[in-house]
Write a protein that holds these residues in place. Structure first.
Motif, PDB file in Angstrom:
ATOM      1  N   LEU A   1       0.842  -1.204   0.000  1.00 30.07           N
ATOM      2  CA  LEU A   1       0.000   0.000   0.000  1.00 30.07           C
ATOM      3  C   LEU A   1       0.878   1.255   0.000  1.00 30.07           C
ATOM      4  CD1 LEU A   1      -2.753  -0.997   2.588  1.00 30.07           C
ATOM      5  CD2 LEU A   1      -3.045  -0.755   0.125  1.00 30.07           C
TER       6      LEU A   1
ATOM      7  N   ALA B   1       0.448   6.516   3.966  1.00 32.02           N
ATOM      8  CA  ALA B   1      -0.762   7.242   4.358  1.00 32.02           C
ATOM      9  C   ALA B   1      -0.582   8.731   4.143  1.00 32.02           C
ATOM     10  CB  ALA B   1      -1.076   6.951   5.830  1.00 32.02           C
ATOM     11  N   LYS B   2      -1.633   9.370   3.674  1.00 35.56           N
ATOM     12  CA  LYS B   2      -1.625  10.815   3.444  1.00 35.56           C
ATOM     13  C   LYS B   2      -2.247  11.526   4.634  1.00 35.56           C
ATOM     14  CE  LYS B   2      -1.995  10.348  -1.593  1.00 35.56           C
ATOM     15  NZ  LYS B   2      -2.794  10.695  -2.792  1.00 35.56           N
TER      16      LYS B   2
ATOM     17  N   TYR C   1     -11.938   3.941   1.560  1.00 36.68           N
ATOM     18  CA  TYR C   1     -10.825   4.556   2.275  1.00 36.68           C
ATOM     19  C   TYR C   1     -10.833   4.063   3.720  1.00 36.68           C
ATOM     20  CZ  TYR C   1     -10.363   7.923  -1.558  1.00 36.68           C
ATOM     21  OH  TYR C   1     -10.174   8.524  -2.802  1.00 36.68           O
TER      22      TYR C   1
ATOM     23  N   ARG D   1      -5.118  10.656   9.106  1.00 36.22           N
ATOM     24  CA  ARG D   1      -4.364  10.084   8.003  1.00 36.22           C
ATOM     25  C   ARG D   1      -5.263   9.090   7.278  1.00 36.22           C
ATOM     26  NH1 ARG D   1       0.060   6.953  10.478  1.00 36.22           N
ATOM     27  NH2 ARG D   1       1.068   7.029   8.423  1.00 36.22           N
TER      28      ARG D   1
ATOM     29  N   ILE E   1      -5.832   6.291   3.694  1.00 34.17           N
ATOM     30  CA  ILE E   1      -5.260   5.466   2.643  1.00 34.17           C
ATOM     31  C   ILE E   1      -6.389   5.037   1.720  1.00 34.17           C
ATOM     32  CG2 ILE E   1      -4.035   3.320   2.080  1.00 34.17           C
ATOM     33  CD1 ILE E   1      -2.760   3.398   4.821  1.00 34.17           C
TER      34      ILE E   1
ATOM     35  N   SER F   1       1.953   0.964   6.515  1.00 34.59           N
ATOM     36  CA  SER F   1       2.121   2.266   5.871  1.00 34.59           C
ATOM     37  C   SER F   1       3.182   3.087   6.578  1.00 34.59           C
ATOM     38  CB  SER F   1       0.789   3.018   5.868  1.00 34.59           C
ATOM     39  OG  SER F   1       0.940   4.308   5.323  1.00 34.59           O
TER      40      SER F   1
END
Length: 296
Positions: A134, A137-138, A157, A167, A169, A249
């Motif tokens: 993956l 993470a944003k 998500y 956060r 993903i 992540s």
């Protein structure tokens, strides 16, 4: 009239003897034996005969043979012993067979448990390898899950709330998204309870609902994609499954950070080497010019 009455009647008749002595002469009286009293001989009465009807009544005397009774009792006891011995023997063999079957089933159970453990370990390994692919993470631009939910509506998500930031993903189609769908559709795994929605550490945003996940297998399910709902018991393992997304992540983020630092250090080292080579070239050119002036 029974037999006893008949016997009494005959006895009374025998006792009745008229006295004819007054009519006898002296010679006859002397020749006649003197009466001694009651007549000695009575009319014999056959026992066992019923008078008047002519049907004999037999009286069978029953004498018990104790030896025969004892032998019969011993034979019966021996027969019962043989019968019950055979029953116990057959029952014992059946019990032994059942115990053998139980032991075999226990061994099969142990083998199946070992296989299940091995398959579970392989599944966890496969799952870890998949989640490791993956992207990192944003970090969301907002710290409010209420504002973030409408922004993420084009797929599936998973969101992590750290308390200070959110956060998220994006889960691609495939095994992970299908597994999340299985948890979502597990109707038997959800049990509504009273109380306000708990503070959740993770959220799963589907296109049709939002599921909040808190510790202790509790959370909420919102079918209108809102941020809260009534407290519900979520399926076991759902929380840990979503948490594994962000664990992998984080390692991906750390790996990407270390690779970027390595690249920056290599860039700086190349810059310093180029600077040193440029200074060496300038010194060489100055030295050659000075030797040319001296020759002139």
């Amino acid at each position: 009239m029974d037999q006893n009455d008949q016997n009494d009647r005959f006895d009374r008749f025998d006792r009745f003897e008229p006295d004819f002595s007054r009519f006898e002469s002296g010679s006859d009286r002397s020749e006649r034996p003197a009466r001694t009293g009651r007549r000695q001989s009575a009319r014999p009465v056959r026992s066992g005969m019923r008078m008047g009807k002519g049907k004999p009544m037999r009286r069978a005397s029953v004498k018990l043979n104790y030896r025969m009774v004892l032998c019969i009792a011993v034979l019966v006891l021996l027969l019962l012993t043989i019968i019950f011995g055979g029953l116990f023997k057959s029952r014992g063999s059946k019990i032994a067979d059942l115990n053998s079957q139980i032991e075999t089933l226990n061994k099969d159970k142990d083998n199946l448990s070992a296989q299940i453990g091995a398959l579970t370990q392989e599944n966890q390994t496969l799952q870890s390898s998949i989640t490791a692919t993956l992207p990192a993470a944003k970090t969301a631009e907002t710290n409010s899950i209420v504002d973030l939910i409408p922004m993420l509506n084009d797929g599936v998500y998973v969101v992590q709330s750290t308390g200070s930031q959110l956060r998220y993903i994006s889960v691609p189609k495939g095994y992970l998204q299908d597994k999340l769908g299985e948890y979502r559709d597990d109707a038997s795994g959800y049990a509504a309870s009273t109380g306000d929605a708990p503070i959740c550490q993770y959220y799963v945003l589907f296109t049709d609902r939002v599921i909040g996940l808190a510790e202790g297998d509790t959370g909420f399910v919102s079918t209108d994609r809102s941020a809260t709902g009534s407290t519900s018991t979520i399926p076991s393992g759902f929380y840990d499954f979503v948490a594994s997304f962000f664990n992998n992540s984080s390692s991906n983020t750390a790996a990407s950070g270390s690779s970027s630092s390595d690249s920056s250090s290599s860039d700086s080292s190349s810059d310093s080497s180029s600077d040193s080579s440029a200074s060496d070239n300038s010194s060489d050119s100055s030295a050659s010019s000075a030797s040319a002036d001296a020759n002139a």
